[in-house]
Design a protein around this motif. Structure first.
Motif, PDB file in Angstrom:
ATOM      1  N   ARG A   4     -43.500  50.019 -23.629  1.00 24.95           N
ATOM      2  CA  ARG A   4     -44.264  50.061 -22.385  1.00 24.95           C
ATOM      3  C   ARG A   4     -45.433  51.034 -22.439  1.00 24.95           C
ATOM      4  O   ARG A   4     -46.182  51.140 -21.487  1.00 24.95           O
ATOM      5  CB  ARG A   4     -43.346  50.373 -21.222  1.00 24.95           C
ATOM      6  CG  ARG A   4     -42.375  49.221 -20.967  1.00 24.95           C
ATOM      7  CD  ARG A   4     -41.653  49.394 -19.684  1.00 24.95           C
ATOM      8  NE  ARG A   4     -42.587  49.478 -18.584  1.00 24.95           N
ATOM      9  CZ  ARG A   4     -42.754  48.562 -17.652  1.00 24.95           C
ATOM     10  NH1 ARG A   4     -42.061  47.472 -17.688  1.00 24.95           N
ATOM     11  NH2 ARG A   4     -43.609  48.728 -16.678  1.00 24.95           N
ATOM     12  N   LEU A   5     -45.631  51.730 -23.542  1.00 22.23           N
ATOM     13  CA  LEU A   5     -46.771  52.634 -23.642  1.00 22.23           C
ATOM     14  C   LEU A   5     -48.089  51.890 -23.775  1.00 22.23           C
ATOM     15  O   LEU A   5     -49.129  52.412 -23.408  1.00 22.23           O
ATOM     16  CB  LEU A   5     -46.604  53.588 -24.835  1.00 22.23           C
ATOM     17  CG  LEU A   5     -45.474  54.589 -24.700  1.00 22.23           C
ATOM     18  CD1 LEU A   5     -45.360  55.417 -25.958  1.00 22.23           C
ATOM     19  CD2 LEU A   5     -45.663  55.472 -23.487  1.00 22.23           C
ATOM     20  N   LEU A   6     -48.060  50.700 -24.335  1.00 20.96           N
ATOM     21  CA  LEU A   6     -49.261  49.877 -24.465  1.00 20.96           C
ATOM     22  C   LEU A   6     -49.000  48.540 -23.797  1.00 20.96           C
ATOM     23  O   LEU A   6     -47.933  47.960 -23.966  1.00 20.96           O
ATOM     24  CB  LEU A   6     -49.603  49.631 -25.944  1.00 20.96           C
ATOM     25  CG  LEU A   6     -50.128  50.809 -26.734  1.00 20.96           C
ATOM     26  CD1 LEU A   6     -50.348  50.403 -28.191  1.00 20.96           C
ATOM     27  CD2 LEU A   6     -51.425  51.332 -26.152  1.00 20.96           C
ATOM     28  N   PRO A   7     -49.988  48.021 -23.080  1.00 20.00           N
ATOM     29  CA  PRO A   7     -49.788  46.714 -22.449  1.00 20.00           C
ATOM     30  C   PRO A   7     -49.505  45.632 -23.484  1.00 20.00           C
ATOM     31  O   PRO A   7     -50.038  45.673 -24.597  1.00 20.00           O
ATOM     32  CB  PRO A   7     -51.129  46.449 -21.753  1.00 20.00           C
ATOM     33  CG  PRO A   7     -51.775  47.784 -21.620  1.00 20.00           C
ATOM     34  CD  PRO A   7     -51.289  48.599 -22.782  1.00 20.00           C
ATOM     35  N   GLN A 143     -57.983  43.420 -16.739  1.00 22.73           N
ATOM     36  CA  GLN A 143     -57.412  43.468 -15.392  1.00 22.73           C
ATOM     37  C   GLN A 143     -55.884  43.425 -15.485  1.00 22.73           C
ATOM     38  O   GLN A 143     -55.198  44.182 -14.788  1.00 22.73           O
ATOM     39  CB  GLN A 143     -57.933  42.312 -14.547  1.00 22.73           C
ATOM     40  CG  GLN A 143     -57.459  42.371 -13.111  1.00 22.73           C
ATOM     41  CD  GLN A 143     -58.048  41.259 -12.261  1.00 22.73           C
ATOM     42  OE1 GLN A 143     -58.574  40.266 -12.764  1.00 22.73           O
ATOM     43  NE2 GLN A 143     -57.945  41.421 -10.957  1.00 22.73           N
ATOM     44  N   GLN A 144     -55.350  42.573 -16.354  1.00 22.29           N
ATOM     45  CA  GLN A 144     -53.896  42.533 -16.564  1.00 22.29           C
ATOM     46  C   GLN A 144     -53.393  43.893 -17.056  1.00 22.29           C
ATOM     47  O   GLN A 144     -52.347  44.363 -16.619  1.00 22.29           O
ATOM     48  CB  GLN A 144     -53.533  41.484 -17.606  1.00 22.29           C
ATOM     49  CG  GLN A 144     -53.553  40.071 -17.126  1.00 22.29           C
ATOM     50  CD  GLN A 144     -53.139  39.148 -18.265  1.00 22.29           C
ATOM     51  OE1 GLN A 144     -53.830  39.059 -19.273  1.00 22.29           O
ATOM     52  NE2 GLN A 144     -52.019  38.485 -18.091  1.00 22.29           N
ATOM     53  N   ASN A 145     -54.123  44.483 -17.984  1.00 22.18           N
ATOM     54  CA  ASN A 145     -53.728  45.791 -18.512  1.00 22.18           C
ATOM     55  C   ASN A 145     -53.675  46.828 -17.392  1.00 22.18           C
ATOM     56  O   ASN A 145     -52.741  47.629 -17.321  1.00 22.18           O
ATOM     57  CB  ASN A 145     -54.696  46.269 -19.595  1.00 22.18           C
ATOM     58  CG  ASN A 145     -54.594  45.469 -20.869  1.00 22.18           C
ATOM     59  OD1 ASN A 145     -53.697  44.661 -21.048  1.00 22.18           O
ATOM     60  ND2 ASN A 145     -55.535  45.697 -21.758  1.00 22.18           N
ATOM     61  N   MET A 146     -54.688  46.826 -16.534  1.00 22.50           N
ATOM     62  CA  MET A 146     -54.726  47.806 -15.442  1.00 22.50           C
ATOM     63  C   MET A 146     -53.572  47.584 -14.470  1.00 22.50           C
ATOM     64  O   MET A 146     -52.940  48.543 -14.024  1.00 22.50           O
ATOM     65  CB  MET A 146     -56.079  47.744 -14.737  1.00 22.50           C
ATOM     66  CG  MET A 146     -57.219  48.226 -15.634  1.00 22.50           C
ATOM     67  SD  MET A 146     -58.836  47.928 -14.921  1.00 22.50           S
ATOM     68  CE  MET A 146     -58.925  49.319 -13.799  1.00 22.50           C
ATOM     69  N   ASN A 150     -50.394  50.197 -13.727  1.00 20.39           N
ATOM     70  CA  ASN A 150     -49.955  50.619 -12.398  1.00 20.39           C
ATOM     71  C   ASN A 150     -48.460  50.407 -12.224  1.00 20.39           C
ATOM     72  O   ASN A 150     -47.784  51.202 -11.589  1.00 20.39           O
ATOM     73  CB  ASN A 150     -50.719  49.877 -11.296  1.00 20.39           C
ATOM     74  CG  ASN A 150     -52.072  50.477 -11.053  1.00 20.39           C
ATOM     75  OD1 ASN A 150     -52.307  51.646 -11.360  1.00 20.39           O
ATOM     76  ND2 ASN A 150     -52.970  49.692 -10.508  1.00 20.39           N
ATOM     77  N   ARG A 151     -47.921  49.332 -12.800  1.00 19.26           N
ATOM     78  CA  ARG A 151     -46.483  49.106 -12.727  1.00 19.26           C
ATOM     79  C   ARG A 151     -45.735  50.181 -13.495  1.00 19.26           C
ATOM     80  O   ARG A 151     -44.673  50.610 -13.086  1.00 19.26           O
ATOM     81  CB  ARG A 151     -46.129  47.729 -13.282  1.00 19.26           C
ATOM     82  CG  ARG A 151     -46.401  46.609 -12.308  1.00 19.26           C
ATOM     83  CD  ARG A 151     -45.656  45.352 -12.676  1.00 19.26           C
ATOM     84  NE  ARG A 151     -45.821  44.930 -14.038  1.00 19.26           N
ATOM     85  CZ  ARG A 151     -46.799  44.154 -14.494  1.00 19.26           C
ATOM     86  NH1 ARG A 151     -47.723  43.737 -13.673  1.00 19.26           N
ATOM     87  NH2 ARG A 151     -46.848  43.802 -15.752  1.00 19.26           N
ATOM     88  N   VAL A 152     -46.296  50.615 -14.617  1.00 20.20           N
ATOM     89  CA  VAL A 152     -45.629  51.626 -15.435  1.00 20.20           C
ATOM     90  C   VAL A 152     -45.460  52.914 -14.650  1.00 20.20           C
ATOM     91  O   VAL A 152     -44.414  53.522 -14.649  1.00 20.20           O
ATOM     92  CB  VAL A 152     -46.410  51.879 -16.743  1.00 20.20           C
ATOM     93  CG1 VAL A 152     -45.867  53.091 -17.471  1.00 20.20           C
ATOM     94  CG2 VAL A 152     -46.327  50.665 -17.639  1.00 20.20           C
ATOM     95  N   VAL A 153     -46.511  53.351 -13.987  1.00 14.07           N
ATOM     96  CA  VAL A 153     -46.427  54.611 -13.259  1.00 14.07           C
ATOM     97  C   VAL A 153     -45.882  54.424 -11.850  1.00 14.07           C
ATOM     98  O   VAL A 153     -45.688  55.389 -11.136  1.00 14.07           O
ATOM     99  CB  VAL A 153     -47.794  55.345 -13.219  1.00 14.07           C
ATOM    100  CG1 VAL A 153     -48.229  55.732 -14.605  1.00 14.07           C
ATOM    101  CG2 VAL A 153     -48.844  54.515 -12.531  1.00 14.07           C
ATOM    102  N   GLY A 154     -45.667  53.174 -11.448  1.00 17.87           N
ATOM    103  CA  GLY A 154     -45.038  52.903 -10.171  1.00 17.87           C
ATOM    104  C   GLY A 154     -45.943  53.052  -8.966  1.00 17.87           C
ATOM    105  O   GLY A 154     -45.484  53.114  -7.839  1.00 17.87           O
ATOM    106  N   SER A 155     -47.239  53.108  -9.183  1.00 21.21           N
ATOM    107  CA  SER A 155     -48.138  53.268  -8.044  1.00 21.21           C
ATOM    108  C   SER A 155     -48.388  51.923  -7.367  1.00 21.21           C
ATOM    109  O   SER A 155     -48.164  50.865  -7.948  1.00 21.21           O
ATOM    110  CB  SER A 155     -49.464  53.876  -8.494  1.00 21.21           C
ATOM    111  OG  SER A 155     -50.143  52.991  -9.342  1.00 21.21           O
TER     112      SER A 155
END
Length: 179
Positions: A4-7, A143-146, A150-155
């Motif tokens: 999960r560190l890289l999209p 855009q998918q990466n961004m 956001n899902r990774v950090v839960g924002s």
């Protein structure tokens, strides 16, 4: 391990020169711990210290002390020669930074959407890296990466923040892209 560190939006078939030694080394070593990195995710000067840091981690000598060596049990590290070949490959296919003198519009109000979106993760790309036809797919992947990040950090999206203006970004890139 740490995928999960890289999209997960860049695949082996997208690697430049996929049969080259550098591409094969990326597939052999990088994906042991995370998703495949796109060589263009960083500019050339940034790759050597990143690879050195990753090699130390693969050798179990990373920033987490003995825990790192336990975490990396079974992970294979590249030789000095392989590391040099991997760095050369990543540098060769790295992001080409935008030349501000050639694209002053990138620093004007009409380039703001492009500048704010792209500069969050990497140097501003040279619009001539892709054709006008290719850019929308690249922007969609970013855009998918961004969204993934956001899902990774839960924002959650914040309406008070500057919003991604995809149409303006694509318009700027199409204007200066290769034919």
């Amino acid at each position: 391990m740490l995928e999960r560190l890289l999209p997960p939006t860049f695949s082996a078939r997208q690697l430049p020169e996929p049969r080259s030694q550098g591409a094969q080394l990326a597939l052999r070593y990088c994906v042991q711990c995370h998703n495949l990195p796109n060589p263009a995710m960083h500019h050339a000067a940034k790759w050597p210290p990143i690879v050195q840091r990753m090699v130390l981690r693969m050798e179990g000598r990373g920033n987490m002390g003995t825990l790192m060596s336990e975490m990396m049990a079974g992970v294979e590290a590249p030789s000095v020669e392989e590391t040099a070949a991997l760095v050369a490959y990543l540098r060769k296919h790295a992001q080409k930074p935008l030349d501000p003198a050639r694209y002053p519009e990138a620093f004007s109000p009409s380039g703001e959407a492009f500048r704010l979106a792209c500069n969050q993760c990497h140097v501003l790309p040279d619009p001539r890296r892709h054709t006008a036809r290719e850019w929308p797919a690249v922007v969609a992947r970013m855009q998918q990466n961004m969204e993934w990040m956001n899902r990774v950090v839960g924002s959650k999206p914040d309406p008070a923040e500057t919003q991604l203006r995809i149409e303006e970004i694509n318009a700027f890139l199409r204007k200066y892209a290769r034919p």
